[in-house]
Every structure is written in structure tokens, then in C-alpha cells.
Design an enzyme around this catalytic site. Structure first.
Site, PDB file in Angstrom:
ATOM      1  CD  GLU A 266     -31.171  12.888  17.531  1.00 23.32           C
ATOM      2  OE1 GLU A 266     -31.891  13.467  16.702  1.00 23.32           O
ATOM      3  OE2 GLU A 266     -31.349  11.681  17.848  1.00 23.32           O
TER       4      GLU A 266
ATOM      5  CG  ASN B  35     -49.520   1.115   4.686  1.00 25.78           C
ATOM      6  OD1 ASN B  35     -48.690   1.468   5.512  1.00 25.78           O
ATOM      7  ND2 ASN B  35     -50.224   1.984   3.972  1.00 25.78           N
TER       8      ASN B  35
ATOM      9  CG  ASN C 250     -35.171  11.303  20.268  1.00 18.56           C
ATOM     10  OD1 ASN C 250     -34.459  10.300  20.252  1.00 18.56           O
ATOM     11  ND2 ASN C 250     -36.181  11.449  19.451  1.00 18.56           N
TER      12      ASN C 250
ATOM     13  CB  VAL D  83     -49.009   3.857  13.006  1.00 20.25           C
ATOM     14  CG1 VAL D  83     -49.330   2.641  12.167  1.00 20.25           C
ATOM     15  CG2 VAL D  83     -49.305   3.564  14.476  1.00 20.25           C
TER      16      VAL D  83
END
Length: 483
Positions: free
Chosen positions: A191, A33, A188, A75
Site C-alpha cells: 500500500e 469498552n 500495508n 484495541v
């Protein structure tokens, strides 16, 4: 030192949960990270005594990976992914694999695949759906990119993803370059549609039928044992039963302004680019935009002072009609989403497996439902199916649902309850099943004001005609541009 099977960069909640998932399936995972304190906190905390290797620099991270190196980037979508790719490329060798598991926009994945392949590396852009719980326990995964990368990532992806009947994994190769992220984007968008349809059903029950949250909880509980059995119906059932500290329904104390991260909007834009009528999902996106105009709506509500008339019908029968209208509209939403995928596949040269996509969505993801099994069956029977509404099972189902669907749409309009997705879905169905639409008049208008020409019913397709409608417009047509 033992080398890691895969490495993951980005220790936010999705990244951490994917790491724990991969480790639990027997893989050794290297982690990095940008804020290295997070690495130490994770390795010494949640990941203590696990086969997880913490790295304090990008070089140390890359050195910890077995070849061909597999680097999973979790990320933030956008510039951060490009920056990460550019940092990693000099540290990697030909044949190493970069994986983007974020919600990247598919044109970016097309561009990145080409860029990374030119550097001698392989690239995978994978949609990951299922939220935090899915990442930990088994998400739905939609990988696309460099086909040569798939054999190397397949064992890991299919081990960590959700499983459905006969242990079938909710992950398979979608297609070249941006195909995986395109399919995730459509997921999506669907959705958005599913959520808005449920919200409209809730509003009809609450504002027109005057039902309490406890009563609606019972309705959604019952609906979840029908064809509507799905994750979103299930969580709606639970939300309606959840009490605030004072014993009232928590959901009624939440401000009615919806947020969005942009993937529904991207789906709408892609549909406009492809010329596909994705009306239900478009309305679902606009419904969120309208909800965000809270201050304006408060003023407008006062100015108009609209009152919803008292409902005179049979409430129990109308609740069942709402269920049927919701199911019919949902079928239309998926039909539109699949039409968009078919059209885009031609544009971008993707060889999409439509039954396989339904299987990927069958478990792990937010739109997971029993209903998706029927879509898989439809495309397994006929891979060339042009529209889900033409599949025999869905045709028969829709025909049974139409009367209730019309009743609910009519009531929404008559009583003044906004139901943009249910009503637009019905309009699409009526338009799609109408042999002659009024576009002949529209073409005449275009030819009148802009000499845009038209085709004739009594001539072969592809022959164009222009009429001098006014007698002084001349006979030159404007075939070179569109308006």
C-alpha cells in the site's frame, strides 16, 4: 437471555463498524469498552433495536457469549493487547477463542499464540483491511493463529468480508501463529508503494508537464478504466476534483508532510531480516520520512534554487508513458512483496497460499484492484513460482512496458523530479535480469580487507577461497563472522 455468537471489545470506529457489519449478517454481538459510557451510547444510539448486547464489565461480557466463546479485540496494537489478554484469560474456559483484529506486529502474534495456547485457549491474529467503510460494508480479512480456531470463526469472518467474482470471500485461513498479521503487514507495505508511485506520477504531471488538477483528474479517471483500475487510483481521481471553499483544488492546500503508523517500516525491517531486496517499498517509506523534513527542505530548496527545465516533448504521449511506468513499477512492488512472503514462510514454517492471498486482497482492502486477479491466476497456474516477473503473463507485460518505463525514469533524473520508487523499481528489474552483477569485485574487497573468502566461477558452489592480496596478510581466512 439469548447468548451472543461473538463478542467485540473496543468501540472505536473500526470496532463499531465491524459490530454493525456482523449484526447485519444475522449474528448477535456482545460489546464491551473500557469506558462503559461508550457502551451505553452505542447500544442506545447506533445499535438501538439491533441484536447487540451491551456489557458493563468484562465478566458480564464473557457471560453473554455462547461457547466456545469468541472474543474479538479491537484495541490499540502493542501493550494494550497483552493487558487485555491477561484480563480475559482468567474469565475464559479451555477451547475459547481470542481474536486480535488490530495492526499487531507479527512477532507479537507468534508470541501471543504460544502463550494463549499454553493456557488451553485458541488464538487468532487477523489482519483487517479496508478502513472504516470496509469494516462496515466488507473488509479484506487475513486470519492466522491456532488452526483449530478456524472452523469456529470461519462462518462469521467469511460472512462479513468483501466478496468478489462468483461471491468468493476475501478471507481465508492464512497460516499458523503470526502468518495472518505478516501478510497484513506486507499488504500495508505494498500500500505504501502503490501510494508513492501514484504520488510520483502526480508530481511528474504537475511539476514537469504543468498540468492542472482538473486535467490530472481526467487522467486518473481514464487510467481507472485500464489495467490500473483500483481503489487507490479511484480515490486519487476524486481527490484531484475536490474543491476547497475558495474553488481551488483542496489537495494543493494540504501540507506536504506524510504521516505513517509503522507497518511499512516493519515490512522493510522484515525484508532486511530475510535478506529480500524490497527496494520499492523501502523507498516509499523513506519518501515519507523525507517529506516529514519540511523545514529542512524549504531551506535546501532556497539554498540550491533548482529550476525544472521546460518540458519539450509530447505531453499526451508522456502521460501515457507515465501510466506504463506506474504499471511496470507496481508489478515489481508486488513481485518483491510476494518474494518476501515466500522467504518468510520458509523461515517461520508457514504454508501460505499465494493465489489465495491475492484473492483476499482482490476486494475490500486498500490495495484492491483488477490486477490482483492476474496474480491469483499466476500462482494458481504455478504455486511454486519463485518470482512474479517469471510468470509468462507478467513477463510479456513488463517487456512491453520497459521502453516507457525507461523514458519516464530518464526524464525524472534529467529534469530533477524525485521519483524514488519508479527508478528503484527499474534498477531492481535491471539487477534481477542481469546474469553477472559486480558482486565479484565486492567479494574481492571483502576478502582483501577482512579475509572473508569467496567462491570461484570455475569451482563447485560451496567451496571457499582466500587470497593473500598484499603478500603480507597471511593465509588465515575469517570464515567465522560476516561484515
Amino acid at each position: 437471555m439469548k447468548q451472543a455468537d461473538i463478542g467485540l471489545i473496543g468501540l472505536a470506529v473500526m470496532g463499531e463498524n465491524l459490530i454493525m457489519n456482523m449484526e447485519s449478517k444475522g449474528f448477535t454481538v456482545a460489546v464491551y469498552n473500557r469506558t462503559v459510557e461508550k457502551v451505553d451510547a452505542f447500544v442506545n444510539g447506533r445499535a438501538k433495536d439491533k441484536n447487540i448486547i451491551g456489557a458493563h464489565s468484562m465478566q458480564e461480557f464473557v457471560n453473554a457469549l455462547a461457547k466456545p466463546r469468541k472474543v474479538f479485540m479491537m484495541v490499540k496494537a502493542g501493550a494494550a493487547v497483552d493487558a487485555m489478554i491477561d484480563q480475559l484469560i482468567p474469565l475464559l474456559e479451555p477451547g475459547d477463542i481470542l481474536i486480535d483484529g488490530g495492526n499487531s506486529h507479527f512477532p507479537d502474534t507468534i508470541r501471543r499464540t504460544k502463550y494463549v495456547e499454553e493456557k488451553g485457549l485458541l488464538y487468532v491474529g487477523t489482519g483487517v483491511s479496508g478502513g472504516e467503510e470496509g469494516a462496515l460494508k466488507g473488509p479484506s480479512m487475513m486470519p492466522g493463529g491456532s488452526p483449530a480456531a478456524w472452523p469456529f470463526v470461519k462462518p462469521i469472518f467469511q460472512a462479513i468480508c468483501a466478496k468478489v467474482e462468483n461471491d468468493a470471500p476475501c478471507c481465508d485461513w492464512v497460516g499458523e501463529n503470526g502468518a495472518g498479521h505478516f501478510v497484513k503487514m506486507v499488504h500495508n507495505g505494498i500500500e505504501y508503494g502503490d501510494m508513492q508511485l501514484i504520488c510520483e506520477s502526480y508530481q511528474l504531471m504537475r511539476d514537469l508537464l504543468g498540468m492542472s488538477d482538473d486535467e490530472m483528474h481526467e487522467v486518473f479517471k481514464k487510467w481507472n478504466t485500464t489495467e490500473l483500475d483500483s481503489y487507490l487510483i479511484e480515490i486519487t481521481r476524486d481527490i484531484l476534483a475536490y474543491k476547497d471553499e475558495d474553488g481551488s483544488a483542496l489537495v494543493e492546500n494540504i501540507l506536504d508532510t506524510a504521516g505513517q503508523k509503522g507497518t511499512g517500516k516493519w515490512t522493510g525491517i522484515a525484508a532486511l531480516d530475510e535478506g529480500v531486496p524490497l527496494t520499492l517499498i523501502g523507498e516509499a517509506v523513506f519518501a515519507r520520512c523525507l517529506s516529514a523534513m519540511k523545514a529542512d527542505r524549504v531551506v535546501a530548496a532556497k539554498a540550491y534554487g533548482r529550476k525544472i527545465p521546460e518540458f519539450k516533448g509530447d505531453k499526451a504521449a508522456f502521460v501515457e508513458a507515465i501510466r506504463q511506468a506506474l504499471y511496470a513499477s507496481k508489478i515489481v512492488s508486488y513481485a518483491q512483496g510476494y518474494t518476501l512472503m515466500r522467504t518468510a514462510a520458509k523461515t517461520y514454517g508457514w504454508n501460505l497460499n499465494y493465489g489465495g492471498i491475492a484473492l483476499m486482497w482482490r476486494g475490500g482492502c486498500i490495495i484492491r484492484s483488477v490486477f490482483l486477479g492476474k496474480i491469483k491466476e499466476a500462482y494458481d497456474k504455478n504455486p511454486e513460482l519463485s518470482n512474479l516477473l517469471l510468470d509468462p503473463y507478467f513477463k510479456e507485460t513488463i517487456e512491453k512496458l520497459v521502453p516507457a518505463w525507461r523514458e519516464v525514469a530518464s526524464a525524472a533524473l534529467a529534469y530533477g523530479i524525485p521519483a524514488p520508487t519508479m527508478t528503484s523499481a527499474l534498477s531492481y528489474f535491471d539487477g534481477y535480469t542481469t546474469e553477472r552483477l559486480p558482486a565479484n569485485l565486492l567479494q574481492a574487497q571483502r576478502d582483501y580487507f577482512g579475509a572473508h573468502t569467496y567462491e570461484r566461477l570455475d569451482k563447485p558452489r560451496g567451496e571457499f577461497f582466500h587470497t593473500n592480496w598484499t603478500g603480507h596478510g597471511g593465509n588465515t581466512s575469517a570464515a567465522t563472522y560476516n561484515a
